[in-house]
Design an enzyme around this catalytic site. Sequence first.
Site, PDB file in Angstrom:
ATOM      1  N   LYS A 186       0.877  -1.186   0.000  1.00 19.70           N
ATOM      2  CA  LYS A 186       0.000   0.000   0.000  1.00 19.70           C
ATOM      3  C   LYS A 186       0.912   1.233   0.000  1.00 19.70           C
ATOM      4  CE  LYS A 186      -1.897   3.066   1.973  1.00 19.70           C
ATOM      5  NZ  LYS A 186      -1.754   4.523   1.601  1.00 19.70           N
ATOM      6  N   GLY A 239       6.857   6.238   7.843  1.00 16.45           N
ATOM      7  CA  GLY A 239       5.993   7.413   7.798  1.00 16.45           C
ATOM      8  C   GLY A 239       6.122   8.202   9.087  1.00 16.45           C
ATOM      9  N   SER A 240       5.050   8.889   9.451  1.00 17.06           N
ATOM     10  CA  SER A 240       5.117   9.773  10.623  1.00 17.06           C
ATOM     11  C   SER A 240       5.069   8.978  11.919  1.00 17.06           C
ATOM     12  CB  SER A 240       3.950  10.760  10.595  1.00 17.06           C
ATOM     13  OG  SER A 240       2.739  10.080  10.862  1.00 17.06           O
ATOM     14  N   GLU A 261       9.715   2.851  10.756  1.00 17.90           N
ATOM     15  CA  GLU A 261      10.751   3.840  10.411  1.00 17.90           C
ATOM     16  C   GLU A 261      10.052   5.198  10.420  1.00 17.90           C
ATOM     17  OE1 GLU A 261      13.933   5.092  10.341  1.00 17.90           O
ATOM     18  OE2 GLU A 261      14.020   2.938   9.953  1.00 17.90           O
ATOM     19  N   CYS A 295      13.418  11.935   5.912  1.00 17.52           N
ATOM     20  CA  CYS A 295      13.413  11.704   7.358  1.00 17.52           C
ATOM     21  C   CYS A 295      14.808  11.925   7.914  1.00 17.52           C
ATOM     22  CB  CYS A 295      12.823  10.354   7.736  1.00 17.52           C
ATOM     23  SG  CYS A 295      13.418   8.990   6.801  1.00 17.52           S
ATOM     24  N   GLU A 396       9.446  17.339  13.970  1.00 10.31           N
ATOM     25  CA  GLU A 396       9.824  17.106  12.575  1.00 10.31           C
ATOM     26  C   GLU A 396       8.959  17.989  11.676  1.00 10.31           C
ATOM     27  OE1 GLU A 396       9.021  13.217  10.675  1.00 10.31           O
ATOM     28  OE2 GLU A 396      11.061  13.338   9.910  1.00 10.31           O
TER      29      GLU A 396
HETATM   30  C1  UN1 Z   1      14.207   9.044   4.003  1.00 11.04           C
HETATM   31  O1  UN1 Z   1      14.474  10.210   4.213  1.00 11.04           O
HETATM   32  O2  UN1 Z   1      13.072   8.614   4.243  1.00 11.04           O
HETATM   33  O3  UN1 Z   1      19.965   8.793   3.468  1.00 11.04           O
HETATM   34  C2  UN1 Z   1      15.170   8.103   3.405  1.00 11.04           C
HETATM   35  C3  UN1 Z   1      19.202   9.360   2.701  1.00 11.04           C
HETATM   36  C4  UN1 Z   1      18.503   8.564   1.625  1.00 11.04           C
HETATM   37  C5  UN1 Z   1      17.324   7.862   2.206  1.00 11.04           C
HETATM   38  C6  UN1 Z   1      16.417   8.780   2.955  1.00 11.04           C
HETATM   39  N1  UN1 Z   1      19.418   7.610   1.064  1.00 11.04           N
HETATM   40  O4  UN1 Z   1      18.959  10.558   2.784  1.00 11.04           O
END
Ligand code: UN1
Length: 509
Positions: A186, A239-240, A261, A295, A396
């Site tokens: 999804k 996600g968040s 994550e 992220c 964030e």
């Molecule tokens: C993410 O921000 O969700 O290290 C992943 C990094 C990328 C992956 C980011 N290779 O910024």
Amino acid sequence: MTPAAAPAESPSAPTYGHFIGGAWREPIGGRTFESRNPARRQEVVGRFAAGGADDIDLAVQAARAAFPAWARTPMPERADILLRAARLLADRKEALAELMTREMGKVLTEARGDVQEGIDMTLYMAGQGRRPSGETVPSELRQKRCFTERVPIGVVGCITPWNFPLAIPTWKVMPALLAGNAIVFKPAEDTPLMAVRLVEILIEAGLPAGVLNLVTGFGEDAGAALVRHAQVPAISFTGSAEVGHAIAAACGGAGKRVGLELGGKNAMIVLADGDLELAVDGALWGAFGTSGQRCTATSRLVVERSAVAEFTERLVARVGQLHLGDGLDPATDVGPVINERQLHRIHGYTEAGQQEAARLLTGGAIATDGALGEGFFYRPTLFTDVRPAMRIAQEEIFGPTTAIIPVDDFEEAMTVANGTRYGLSLAVYTRDLQRAMAAVDRLEAGIVYVNAPTIGAEIQLPFGGTKWTGNGHREAGTTAMDEFSEWKTVYIDYSGRLQRAQIDTHQTG
Ligand code: UN1
């Protein structure tokens, strides 16, 4: 409903169905939604099936039916399909990157990087298919062999974000497939077309029907139904934190495995002895690359006070030169943000920063001039005089905003950098090896960089974070299969007699 046609401008943009049991299907409820270009909101890149609980159930049943044969397929044979998929991804890299820029907004060079990360991950997992995947361990008893092997979990649910619409799905889908699971995938509602393209490639590479099922739609409907489904024993979510913790609670209550994550509040520490020009380059890339929608984005700059004035002056000058625009334009440095809701959320943080008396140095506004008004553009934003407890230093933002936090010394830098709920990525700039290594020891994060920004992880190493960022799992790298497999420990006794571990080996008297 075939997904073959190239996407076009609305109103002729094609409509894509779910992919379930080896066929494209209309959504059971008949509802669809649009994916639009965030640089030009009038451009529809595609229309997609808005999945609900019924579609999810159909996909889970298809996955369950396909699972036993796939689980029995030798791992090298599964890996060969991944290898073909990697080649197809490489052949289509440019077209996929362009489509990604149109659907998600990131500038073309970064979209190419996203596709490349997907290729790398797929190749890496294809290689893993012929590598050792268990251990032989000595027994304390004679004529007995002990070994471990990985076994698949069953049907796994992969719920992916929009910011890396190709790379992150490959982090989940490729190891899950290699381990022998069947999948219900999804993707984020903002980037369903990239998911459709990835699924097409895996089908073309020879994946049997039902092994990978795609249900597009919204988190509240399709995502929630997948998480709740009684026949899905494992969920992998990026996600968040807010959504992730709700998913974890639902999975915990149902006894499911869950891999999370969940973002970060990443800091770059700039010590006064560091190479300031290098740090400015790193801050620009880390904070404003992907419009700050990683992220791993550098959303705090923790700068030793004696270097603040010079670092700030150089950084402000460089931020002022960043060109905002459509990611397909080679002159663009910073593309749009993903959607209108995010645009206003990011601006809300600018207001919060000002209310808490942080000093806005540049940016801080929605860009509306000329063609920028057609999309969701936010001016690259830099705050200074930020204190560690302020909201812009703790929450964030997921946009092109970063905050300079002056600190007195190395000790305070460690305290401030570690002083958030998140623990994804932290960086330190220094020329002093002792301080660099002391920082590596003391920074509380899943990923630590020295003299490089907080972004730029490579797929052959574990990716993930501590504290609020996750729940102990790591994606990609040597740990990629852990989330998607169970260990089976096997003892084979060929002595022909009862041998008792712990007892026969330690007879006394
Ligand atoms: C993410 O921000 O969700 O290290 C992943 C990094 C990328 C992956 C980011 N290779 O910024």
